[in-house]
Scaffold this motif. Structure first.
Motif, PDB file in Angstrom:
ATOM      1  N   ASP A  41       0.857  -1.177   0.000  1.00  0.00           N
ATOM      2  CA  ASP A  41       0.000   0.000   0.000  1.00  0.00           C
ATOM      3  C   ASP A  41       0.897   1.231   0.000  1.00  0.00           C
ATOM      4  N   VAL A  42       0.937   1.911  -1.120  1.00  0.00           N
ATOM      5  CA  VAL A  42       1.787   3.085  -1.256  1.00  0.00           C
ATOM      6  C   VAL A  42       0.931   4.324  -0.999  1.00  0.00           C
ATOM      7  N   PRO A  43       1.309   5.130  -0.027  1.00  0.00           N
ATOM      8  CA  PRO A  43       0.534   6.351   0.236  1.00  0.00           C
ATOM      9  C   PRO A  43       0.527   7.257  -1.000  1.00  0.00           C
ATOM     10  N   TRP A  44      -0.613   7.843  -1.304  1.00  0.00           N
ATOM     11  CA  TRP A  44      -0.757   8.691  -2.480  1.00  0.00           C
ATOM     12  C   TRP A  44       0.287   9.806  -2.482  1.00  0.00           C
ATOM     13  N   SER A  45       0.686  10.267  -1.313  1.00  0.00           N
ATOM     14  CA  SER A  45       1.678  11.345  -1.231  1.00  0.00           C
ATOM     15  C   SER A  45       3.049  10.897  -1.726  1.00  0.00           C
ATOM     16  N   GLN A  46       3.245   9.602  -1.912  1.00  0.00           N
ATOM     17  CA  GLN A  46       4.529   9.067  -2.349  1.00  0.00           C
ATOM     18  C   GLN A  46       4.504   8.619  -3.814  1.00  0.00           C
ATOM     19  N   VAL A  47       3.420   8.897  -4.512  1.00  0.00           N
ATOM     20  CA  VAL A  47       3.258   8.466  -5.899  1.00  0.00           C
ATOM     21  C   VAL A  47       3.599   9.626  -6.832  1.00  0.00           C
ATOM     22  N   THR A  49       3.034  11.160 -10.456  1.00  0.00           N
ATOM     23  CA  THR A  49       2.010  11.052 -11.489  1.00  0.00           C
ATOM     24  C   THR A  49       2.269  12.031 -12.632  1.00  0.00           C
ATOM     25  N   GLU A  51       0.214  14.159 -13.552  1.00  0.00           N
ATOM     26  CA  GLU A  51      -0.298  15.453 -13.096  1.00  0.00           C
ATOM     27  C   GLU A  51       0.804  16.279 -12.445  1.00  0.00           C
ATOM     28  N   TYR A 102      12.861   8.841  -5.078  1.00  0.00           N
ATOM     29  CA  TYR A 102      12.354   8.331  -6.350  1.00  0.00           C
ATOM     30  C   TYR A 102      13.484   8.229  -7.373  1.00  0.00           C
TER      31      TYR A 102
END
Length: 144
Positions: A41-47, A49, A51, A102
């Motif tokens: 489960d990767v927190p959205w803040s760490q993705v 994108t 965008e 990243y």
């Protein structure tokens, strides 16, 4: 948090598997995984994108061009990230941390040397007449 092999194995019972060539990455489950079971489960803040790429100066310029893809916008983010790392130009420590982690997780060009797209032309020519050669030619023509 950096998702290293030991942490993945401990938390998610997923064991990283070394493959034949440097730079290849894979993970296999060390136990049966149930349908719809979350193993990472990767927190959205760490993705990262596309965008995020649109928010960069390069991304804003690219967004106005015809046929700009999500991959193009990710490339805009990567180029901006590389520049910010080199210059130390970050708005927040959180942004610096995410960007640095990243970028450090990406394979190096040496680790990608086994992929025909990175071969010298004379070596790529040896693939002529094969399925891989045809795919490589199509990809190279697509980029021109």
């Amino acid at each position: 948090m950096v998702w290293g092999p030991a942490l993945l194995a401990a938390l998610f019972t997923v064991a990283p598997m070394p493959l034949g060539s440097p730079g290849e990455r894979a993970a296999i489950a060390s136990r049966n995984i149930q349908p719809r079971e979350v193993v990472l489960d990767v927190p959205w803040s760490q993705v990262v994108t596309s965008e995020m790429g649109e928010l960069t100066d390069l991304g804003r310029a690219a967004s106005g061009m015809e046929d700009t893809s999500e991959h193009d916008l990710l490339a805009c983010w990567l180029l901006t990230a590389a520049s910010r790392i080199e210059c130390g130009d970050f708005a927040t420590e959180e942004e610096k941390s995410l960007t640095s982690r990243y970028m450090a997780s990406l394979p190096t060009l040496c680790e990608l040397a086994h992929l025909p797209i990175f071969w010298q032309k004379k070596d790529q020519d040896r693939l002529a007449g094969s399925t891989v050669g045809a795919e490589l030619e199509a990809r190279l023509n697509e980029e021109q």
